[in-house]
Design a protein around this motif. Structure first.
Motif, short mmCIF file in Angstrom:
data_model
loop_
_atom_site.label_atom_id
_atom_site.label_comp_id
_atom_site.label_asym_id
_atom_site.label_seq_id
_atom_site.Cartn_x
_atom_site.Cartn_y
_atom_site.Cartn_z
N VAL A 20 45.53 17.04 36.56
CA VAL A 20 44.28 17.08 37.02
C VAL A 20 43.47 18.41 36.67
CG1 VAL A 20 45.30 17.75 39.21
CG2 VAL A 20 42.87 16.75 39.26
N THR A 21 42.22 18.33 36.43
CA THR A 21 41.52 19.67 36.50
C THR A 21 40.41 19.95 37.61
OG1 THR A 21 39.42 18.41 35.39
CG2 THR A 21 40.93 18.95 33.80
N PRO A 22 39.80 20.83 38.00
CA PRO A 22 39.00 21.00 38.98
C PRO A 22 37.91 19.95 38.96
CG PRO A 22 39.46 23.12 38.23
CD PRO A 22 40.11 22.34 37.15
N GLN A 23 37.67 19.54 37.77
CA GLN A 23 36.66 18.47 37.48
C GLN A 23 36.75 17.16 38.00
OE1 GLN A 23 37.21 20.77 35.24
NE2 GLN A 23 35.69 22.20 35.41
N THR A 24 38.27 16.76 37.72
CA THR A 24 38.83 15.53 38.18
C THR A 24 39.35 15.20 39.41
OG1 THR A 24 40.78 15.82 36.77
CG2 THR A 24 38.68 14.97 35.69
N TRP A 25 39.31 16.34 39.92
CA TRP A 25 40.27 16.34 41.22
C TRP A 25 39.85 15.34 42.29
CZ3 TRP A 25 44.32 16.34 43.98
CH2 TRP A 25 44.52 16.59 44.97
N ARG A 26 38.86 15.24 42.40
CA ARG A 26 38.30 14.14 43.38
C ARG A 26 38.33 12.80 43.02
NH1 ARG A 26 38.37 14.83 48.28
NH2 ARG A 26 39.65 16.68 47.66
N GLY A 44 46.05 22.91 50.42
CA GLY A 44 44.70 23.63 49.73
C GLY A 44 44.86 23.49 48.29
N PHE A 45 45.53 22.54 47.69
CA PHE A 45 45.61 22.33 46.36
C PHE A 45 44.04 22.33 45.60
CE2 PHE A 45 46.01 19.85 42.34
CZ PHE A 45 47.02 20.72 41.86
N LYS A 46 43.99 23.16 44.72
CA LYS A 46 42.87 23.44 43.85
C LYS A 46 42.76 22.96 42.44
CE LYS A 46 41.12 25.47 47.59
NZ LYS A 46 39.97 24.82 48.46
N ALA A 47 43.92 22.43 42.05
CA ALA A 47 43.83 22.02 40.72
C ALA A 47 43.50 23.16 39.71
CB ALA A 47 42.81 20.85 40.44
N GLU A 48 43.90 24.26 39.88
CA GLU A 48 43.84 25.48 39.14
C GLU A 48 44.80 25.26 37.79
OE1 GLU A 48 44.47 28.59 41.48
OE2 GLU A 48 42.36 28.83 42.43
N PRO A 49 44.60 25.54 36.84
CA PRO A 49 45.39 25.73 35.48
C PRO A 49 46.78 25.98 35.76
CG PRO A 49 43.13 26.35 34.45
CD PRO A 49 42.99 26.42 36.30
N GLY A 50 47.67 25.18 35.49
CA GLY A 50 49.24 25.69 35.83
C GLY A 50 49.76 25.54 37.05
N ALA A 51 48.95 25.28 38.06
CA ALA A 51 49.37 24.81 39.43
C ALA A 51 50.28 23.48 39.61
CB ALA A 51 48.29 24.85 40.55
#
Length: 459
Positions: A20-26, A44-51
């Motif tokens: 998942v990317t921040p753009q595809t999280w929803r 508070g998962f933010k889909a940051e790279p490597g998370a």
């Protein structure tokens, strides 16, 4: 290796991995089970790279895994982080990353552990190969990288010239290749004077290892790998800090072996030759000295400016041998100069060639395979730095300038007949861990070269 690839029919209820990317999280959130989504939002998962987030199910089991990626990955092997973050079990990609082939490779490479001397249990992970990814291709690549890493990581007390020979013979037996070895004083009779000079002070005899495989009339591809099992620096002895990593000075040989494995495993229609000069640069009463002059196989005389520039000496004889049969492509790998690390750092090996088409193809494949390298020039005006007043060449210019380039120019003097020649000044080591690349021995450039050779010679 604590990870393996499996087919979909071999997995029992694999846990889904959502990239998942921040753009595809929803969009991904809508696919998650409600309890898993609630947990992800609560922390508070933010889909940051490597998370990485392991999602719980209502019954306490694992509902799946969220892994933060990028739409255009800066590091396609970053998926390897999952190999060090997940509990044991079967997994499958519910949402694939942008480059699934490299992601799966990163997963396998990230699970690598060197356990010959210290057992480090790791969870058994199995990943279902996604559609469009060739399972055998990735497994061959992971095996080649593992071979190179294991050889580089093995300390010199257990990996000398004889053990390098044994590794070549083991590979040869697997693929029915032929091996010839010239050892010790026989090197002089066979006209390998520089290999003999560098290795003669060690109680472990120097040798020239020569493997051949494939149809004699197929295009000739020759690999040469620097096999200095340990480098004290010789009489120009290294300081203690400079010797700490010298078990990896056979990294060129290890990488050449890894690429040879790939060529044979893929059954490329080439006539493969693998040449490894294997020595230990030790100190004893018969060690070669600064100021000594030796002949070379090619007939050029070499004055020794520094005994710590031994790698180019043994490669000179090996390259001269390789060049005699005018191969279509001649590639050498060597952990050759500290100057290369100063110029480009540990992650970016310099590449040298006068073949513009080869350079362009190599750069393209290096980018596509996330196996970086950078072309440096064979700058002819610097050749004068190699001049000696009493010999044809000096092995170590005293200026301190352009050390990697002058080393490449030295080697070029021993190559005339090959249609194309490529020199790679690799580090073969990860100073610190990154996803898919544990700290320690590393394979560099062989994945890019595997892609290049497969494109040129694949059936």
């Amino acid at each position: 290796m604590g990870a393996q690839l499996i087919r979909a029919d071999e997995a029992a209820n694999p846990r889904p991995i959502w990239c998942v990317t921040p753009q595809t999280w929803r969009e991904v959130a809508a696919e998650l089970p409600a309890p898993a989504l609630a947990f992800g939002e609560a922390i508070g998962f933010k889909a940051e790279p490597g998370a990485v987030l392991v999602l719980p199910a209502v019954d306490g089991a694992i509902a799946g895994v969220l892994f933060g990626t990028e739409e255009t990955p800066r590091d396609p092997l970053a998926f390897g982080k999952l190999a060090t973050s997940l509990p044991a079990g079967d997994y499958a990609l519910a949402r694939a990353p942008a480059q699934p082939r490299l992601a799966v490779l990163g997963f396998l490479l990230g699970a690598y552990r060197f356990t010959s001397y210290r057992k480090r249990p790791s969870p058994e992970l199995r990943l279902v190969v996604p559609d469009g990814v060739d399972k055998a291709d990735i497994e061959h690549m992971a095996e080649a990288v593992t071979l190179a890493r294991d050889l580089v990581n093995t300390p010199a007390n257990d990996l000398g010239p004889a053990e390098i020979e044994a590794a070549v013979r083991a590979l040869a037996a697997r693929f029915e290749a032929q091996v010839n070895v010239t050892t010790g004083e026989d090197l002089l009779a066979a006209n390998f004077p520089l290999i003999h000079a560098v290795g003669r002070a060690s109680p472990r005899a120097p040798r020239l290892i020569d493997l051949s495989w494939g149809a004699p009339d197929a295009p000739k591809v020759t690999l040469v790998g620097k096999g200095v099992a340990f480098d004290t620096g010789g009489l120009d002895i290294k300081p203690p800090s400079g010797m700490l990593l010298m078990k990896k000075d056979m990294g060129g040989a290890a990488n050449a072996l890894g690429l040879a494995l790939l060529i044979m495993a893929r059954a490329l229609p080439v006539r493969l030759r693998l040449i490894i000069p294997a020595v230990e640069n030790a100190i004893a009463g018969n060690a070669f000295r600064p100021g000594d002059i030796f002949p070379s196989r090619k007939g050029l005389s070499v004055e020794i400016g520094n005994t710590d520039a031994e790698g180019r000496l043994i490669l000179a004889d090996a390259l001269a041998l390789a060049d005699e049969e005018a191969p279509e492509l001649l590639i050498d790998f060597a952990t050759l100069t500290g100057a290369a690390r100063v110029a480009l750092g540990p992650q970016l090996p310099p590449a040298y060639t006068d073949d513009e088409a080869l350079a362009a193809d190599l750069a393209r494949h290096a980018s596509a395979q996330a196996d970086p390298l950078w072309r440096l020039p064979l700058w002819k005006p610097y050749a004068s730095m190699l001049d000696s007043p009493i010999a044809d060449l000096n092995n170590a210019p005293g200026s301190g300038f352009a050390g990697s380039i002058t080393a490449a120019l030295f080697l070029q003097r021993f190559v005339e007949r090959a249609s194309s020649w490529l020199h790679l000044d690799i580090f073969a080591w990860n100073p610190s861990a990154r996803p898919g690349r544990p700290e320690g021995g590393e394979a560099q450039t062989i994945r890019a070269l595997d892609a290049l050779l497969t494109e040129r010679y694949g059936r």
